[in-house]
Design a protein around this motif. Structure first.
Motif, PDB file in Angstrom:
ATOM      1  N   HIS A 138      -7.921  -3.805  -6.349  1.00  0.00           N
ATOM      2  CA  HIS A 138      -8.808  -4.352  -5.496  1.00  0.00           C
ATOM      3  C   HIS A 138      -8.234  -5.146  -4.403  1.00  0.00           C
ATOM      4  O   HIS A 138      -8.695  -6.243  -4.351  1.00  0.00           O
ATOM      5  CB  HIS A 138      -9.511  -5.181  -6.622  1.00  0.00           C
ATOM      6  N   GLY A 139      -7.525  -4.445  -3.737  1.00  0.00           N
ATOM      7  CA  GLY A 139      -7.044  -5.142  -2.448  1.00  0.00           C
ATOM      8  C   GLY A 139      -6.258  -6.339  -2.711  1.00  0.00           C
ATOM      9  O   GLY A 139      -6.265  -7.409  -1.719  1.00  0.00           O
ATOM     10  N   GLY A 140      -5.685  -6.639  -3.669  1.00  0.00           N
ATOM     11  CA  GLY A 140      -4.717  -7.624  -3.932  1.00  0.00           C
ATOM     12  C   GLY A 140      -3.467  -7.385  -5.209  1.00  0.00           C
ATOM     13  O   GLY A 140      -3.472  -6.440  -5.681  1.00  0.00           O
ATOM     14  N   MET A 141      -2.538  -8.365  -5.285  1.00  0.00           N
ATOM     15  CA  MET A 141      -1.360  -7.861  -6.110  1.00  0.00           C
ATOM     16  C   MET A 141      -1.972  -8.164  -7.677  1.00  0.00           C
ATOM     17  O   MET A 141      -3.103  -8.725  -7.613  1.00  0.00           O
ATOM     18  CB  MET A 141      -0.545  -8.913  -6.194  1.00  0.00           C
ATOM     19  N   SER A 142      -1.772  -7.520  -8.617  1.00  0.00           N
ATOM     20  CA  SER A 142      -2.162  -7.506  -9.806  1.00  0.00           C
ATOM     21  C   SER A 142      -2.400  -8.916 -10.325  1.00  0.00           C
ATOM     22  O   SER A 142      -1.659  -9.887 -10.219  1.00  0.00           O
ATOM     23  CB  SER A 142      -1.487  -6.593 -10.648  1.00  0.00           C
ATOM     24  N   LEU A 168       0.693  -7.021  -0.067  1.00  0.00           N
ATOM     25  CA  LEU A 168       2.140  -7.386   0.628  1.00  0.00           C
ATOM     26  C   LEU A 168       1.940  -8.492   1.487  1.00  0.00           C
ATOM     27  O   LEU A 168       2.695  -9.635   1.351  1.00  0.00           O
ATOM     28  CB  LEU A 168       2.655  -6.281   1.473  1.00  0.00           C
ATOM     29  N   ASN A 169       0.701  -8.648   2.117  1.00  0.00           N
ATOM     30  CA  ASN A 169       0.518 -10.126   2.883  1.00  0.00           C
ATOM     31  C   ASN A 169      -0.052 -11.379   1.768  1.00  0.00           C
ATOM     32  O   ASN A 169       0.718 -12.191   2.072  1.00  0.00           O
ATOM     33  CB  ASN A 169      -1.105  -9.733   3.673  1.00  0.00           C
ATOM     34  N   GLN A 170      -0.540 -11.022   0.689  1.00  0.00           N
ATOM     35  CA  GLN A 170      -0.848 -12.065  -0.145  1.00  0.00           C
ATOM     36  C   GLN A 170       0.630 -12.450  -0.920  1.00  0.00           C
ATOM     37  O   GLN A 170       0.752 -13.584  -1.065  1.00  0.00           O
ATOM     38  CB  GLN A 170      -1.874 -11.635  -1.385  1.00  0.00           C
ATOM     39  N   MET A 171       1.240 -11.368  -1.285  1.00  0.00           N
ATOM     40  CA  MET A 171       2.283 -11.772  -1.689  1.00  0.00           C
ATOM     41  C   MET A 171       3.397 -12.784  -0.763  1.00  0.00           C
ATOM     42  O   MET A 171       4.150 -13.679  -1.142  1.00  0.00           O
ATOM     43  CB  MET A 171       3.373 -10.473  -2.182  1.00  0.00           C
ATOM     44  N   ARG A 172       3.300 -12.347   0.464  1.00  0.00           N
ATOM     45  CA  ARG A 172       4.142 -13.160   1.413  1.00  0.00           C
ATOM     46  C   ARG A 172       3.495 -14.630   1.335  1.00  0.00           C
ATOM     47  O   ARG A 172       4.412 -15.278   1.676  1.00  0.00           O
ATOM     48  CB  ARG A 172       3.972 -12.329   2.710  1.00  0.00           C
ATOM     49  N   ILE A 173       2.245 -14.734   1.417  1.00  0.00           N
ATOM     50  CA  ILE A 173       1.741 -15.918   1.613  1.00  0.00           C
ATOM     51  C   ILE A 173       2.177 -16.767   0.567  1.00  0.00           C
ATOM     52  O   ILE A 173       2.411 -17.908   0.448  1.00  0.00           O
ATOM     53  CB  ILE A 173       0.127 -16.001   1.806  1.00  0.00           C
ATOM     54  N   VAL A 174       1.942 -16.154  -0.599  1.00  0.00           N
ATOM     55  CA  VAL A 174       2.266 -16.931  -1.784  1.00  0.00           C
ATOM     56  C   VAL A 174       3.747 -17.179  -2.068  1.00  0.00           C
ATOM     57  O   VAL A 174       4.067 -18.579  -2.410  1.00  0.00           O
ATOM     58  CB  VAL A 174       1.709 -16.103  -3.279  1.00  0.00           C
ATOM     59  N   MET A 175       4.475 -16.346  -1.709  1.00  0.00           N
ATOM     60  CA  MET A 175       5.825 -16.580  -1.857  1.00  0.00           C
ATOM     61  C   MET A 175       6.239 -17.698  -0.683  1.00  0.00           C
ATOM     62  O   MET A 175       7.334 -18.590  -0.851  1.00  0.00           O
ATOM     63  CB  MET A 175       7.010 -15.421  -1.708  1.00  0.00           C
ATOM     64  N   ILE A 187      11.622 -11.344   3.306  1.00  0.00           N
ATOM     65  CA  ILE A 187      12.154 -10.433   4.409  1.00  0.00           C
ATOM     66  C   ILE A 187      11.274  -9.684   4.979  1.00  0.00           C
ATOM     67  O   ILE A 187      10.043  -9.542   4.591  1.00  0.00           O
ATOM     68  CB  ILE A 187      13.288  -9.286   3.760  1.00  0.00           C
ATOM     69  N   PRO A 188      11.369  -9.426   6.526  1.00  0.00           N
ATOM     70  CA  PRO A 188      10.326  -8.710   7.371  1.00  0.00           C
ATOM     71  C   PRO A 188      10.117  -7.265   6.669  1.00  0.00           C
ATOM     72  O   PRO A 188       9.074  -6.933   6.647  1.00  0.00           O
ATOM     73  CB  PRO A 188      10.761  -8.937   8.621  1.00  0.00           C
ATOM     74  N   GLU A 189      11.078  -6.654   6.217  1.00  0.00           N
ATOM     75  CA  GLU A 189      11.063  -5.450   5.586  1.00  0.00           C
ATOM     76  C   GLU A 189      10.053  -5.309   4.272  1.00  0.00           C
ATOM     77  O   GLU A 189      10.260  -6.265   3.493  1.00  0.00           O
ATOM     78  CB  GLU A 189      12.163  -4.716   5.339  1.00  0.00           C
ATOM     79  N   GLN A 190       9.087  -4.516   4.136  1.00  0.00           N
ATOM     80  CA  GLN A 190       8.482  -4.615   3.027  1.00  0.00           C
ATOM     81  C   GLN A 190       7.825  -2.734   2.864  1.00  0.00           C
ATOM     82  O   GLN A 190       7.934  -2.160   3.782  1.00  0.00           O
ATOM     83  CB  GLN A 190       7.055  -5.296   3.334  1.00  0.00           C
ATOM     84  N   ILE A 191       7.732  -2.458   1.557  1.00  0.00           N
ATOM     85  CA  ILE A 191       7.165  -1.146   1.241  1.00  0.00           C
ATOM     86  C   ILE A 191       5.924  -0.973   0.692  1.00  0.00           C
ATOM     87  O   ILE A 191       5.503  -1.707  -0.134  1.00  0.00           O
ATOM     88  CB  ILE A 191       8.135  -0.685   0.418  1.00  0.00           C
ATOM     89  N   ALA A 192       4.863  -0.245   1.341  1.00  0.00           N
ATOM     90  CA  ALA A 192       3.923   0.259   0.709  1.00  0.00           C
ATOM     91  C   ALA A 192       3.889   1.804   0.458  1.00  0.00           C
ATOM     92  O   ALA A 192       4.123   2.415   1.155  1.00  0.00           O
ATOM     93  CB  ALA A 192       2.542  -0.082   1.553  1.00  0.00           C
ATOM     94  N   ILE A 193       3.549   2.011  -0.753  1.00  0.00           N
ATOM     95  CA  ILE A 193       3.511   3.599  -1.149  1.00  0.00           C
ATOM     96  C   ILE A 193       2.130   3.783  -1.317  1.00  0.00           C
ATOM     97  O   ILE A 193       1.553   3.560  -2.512  1.00  0.00           O
ATOM     98  CB  ILE A 193       4.509   3.586  -2.425  1.00  0.00           C
ATOM     99  N   GLY A 194       1.594   4.634  -0.555  1.00  0.00           N
ATOM    100  CA  GLY A 194       0.137   5.008  -0.976  1.00  0.00           C
ATOM    101  C   GLY A 194       0.200   6.330  -1.707  1.00  0.00           C
ATOM    102  O   GLY A 194       1.231   6.911  -1.839  1.00  0.00           O
TER     103      GLY A 194
END
Lengths: 180, 180, 180, 180
Positions: C80-84, C119-126, C134-141
């Motif tokens: 749903h558009g967010g981390m689990s 990824l954005n939410q995880m970045r904000i939370v961390m 780190i700037p590098e991030q992975i999204a696997i669709g």
């Protein structure tokens, strides 16, 4: 019902304007009165936080046109994971008086893979001015291969998505603003 | 180590410039070479997605100055729950060549209660160009009562927060870029 | 240098665990000591805002293991558009003591088109707990068609992206934490 | 019109539940039928991506209750700059069938200064399942000093904000769902 479209790109051959054009056309086909404010033909200043710019009559035109609208379609090229500065500046030139209670649909155009960074930012910003952003939103990735020569969307599913976007915008503007 | 500061406000009496000035001063006190790019004194165009603007030599100046920096301090007034269009446009005028691998500290200035909408957007956007945004960030709410007549921050805790922000920026620029 | 991996999925046949496994393997190949905390094998409570859960010794194990790490790899299925909720709850069970100053790389796994919402939410939370993302991030669709039978990534570009992700995590953990 | 309230906190003495209680009460005073799903009294599993949990009848109760609602009030404690894992997990246990087209108002409760990190995440997540999130939203900062002994909000402006939030939720649920 009046819907105003704004594309946050100043390029001549702009995919953002193409996408906006398609969305506006579909909204018009559903009976809405539509108007596009073409930023390429307007002379607007950078916003310094104020709301009066007597040397720039187009600011007044922008403000008055949006104020009289029931709904908006905002389309932006995604620059660096965000809406264009051009579009944000246009929003900065207006405020609650113009933007509150408007029903808004957002579109973003990307060179690479589609994403929702700008769509999210537009949603948060338009929320801030108490506009209603519809749940439907459009991201067009790899825009350079998304349109045919006549400017139509090649992907049938994406095209259908724009249909639903337009329908939602019109139907929910009716519901939320009692116009129609 | 060179740190460049940019404030996304065009107002003369700007709290954003005040806050940037304080942060830059503290970074300088820690030994960094600093430079402020004052957008009020530069003539920049709206970005149309390109990166060459021969009629605007200040674009070149912006690009060259940022390219040579190790770190950046970005300060924005929060307009409508987002960074100013002015600042986003400045970022749009640059790209990976100027911004990647830079170490960045973000500041936002608000009329009302402090918030992190613009700070979040700046973080996402700077991540997109592969800059390193430090965890420390500054939000100054109700900016109209945050500074004394000499332009110092009245709130001791906030002032201490700016100290830690400056320290983190300098120390981590050293670590990440091996400059000193 | 010790890197701990956590995947926010409880499924047996989980693409998130596959992706985490690949990333952790590459980090190990670069010389880091690695450990995966497999949530499917741990008994953790829902977090009620506290940090002591005597009936759940795995909370202590989680906290101690992460505390001793230099870096983290967090992988989440995008729900749903967010981390689990599973992953967010694990983060909620820790705090500054475990998470601050850690160097973090984020991965998200999606059933549909790739996106950066989680990824954005995880970045904000961390960021909030003062970790370095780190700037590098992975999204696997479209994760269901991303892996071959041996669990390797089919897309060479994506695989290369994971290489860069692993390299950045290791190199920058060295720089930021002086380990290595 | 039926409005269901969910608070993402498991604490006994929870400010989040207090705030939800106030908001739900005001919505009821405007004529809506209300129901609170108290997660402290329900036995829910961590979501593994599925939607059937025969061993947990409360999942069915959750899904059915939300499915029959016209609107929702979601209240979360802000943990680490995000909604609680507890609340996200509850949302993960449902999907389009339960959540689409619902009209939603969001509340966040913070120990420190108010912020909109969780409100933004809730907005993005609820958008993803095609719910309508109302523009009005409530952040209650420094929650430990926000309520009096009877559990009422001490700040008159904040209390008024909750009034407008409740009004908007009821009025716009009427408009968007044609219920009354």
């Amino acid at each position: 019902m009046k819907i105003v479209g704004i594309a946050g790109s100043l390029r001549n051959e702009s995919y953002t304007h193409k996408a906006l054009g398609i969305a506006v056309q579909r909204v018009a086909a559903l009976g809405a009165e539509v108007e596009i404010l073409d930023l390429r033909k307007m002379k607007l200043p950078f916003c310094d936080g104020g709301d009066e710019f007597p040397e720039y009559p187009d600011v007044k035109k922008l403000q008055e046109t949006v104020k009289q609208a029931d709904g908006l379609i905002l389309a932006t090229p995604e620059y660096h994971g965000g809406m264009s500065g051009v579009l944000k500046n246009v929003l900065d030139l207006m405020s609650f008086e113009e933007l509150s209670d408007k029903v808004v649909g957002n579109i973003s155009i990307l060179g690479g893979q589609s994403n929702s960074n700008s769509l999210n930012q537009m949603r948060i910003v338009m929320r801030w001015v108490h506009a209603w952003v519809i749940p439907e939103q459009i991201a067009i990735g790899q825009a350079w291969k998304a349109f045919d020569k006549e400017g139509k969307l090649l992907d049938a599913k994406l095209s259908e998505r724009v249909d639903k976007f337009a329908q939602s915008l019109v139907e929910n503007t009716k519901k939320l603003r009692g116009v129609g």
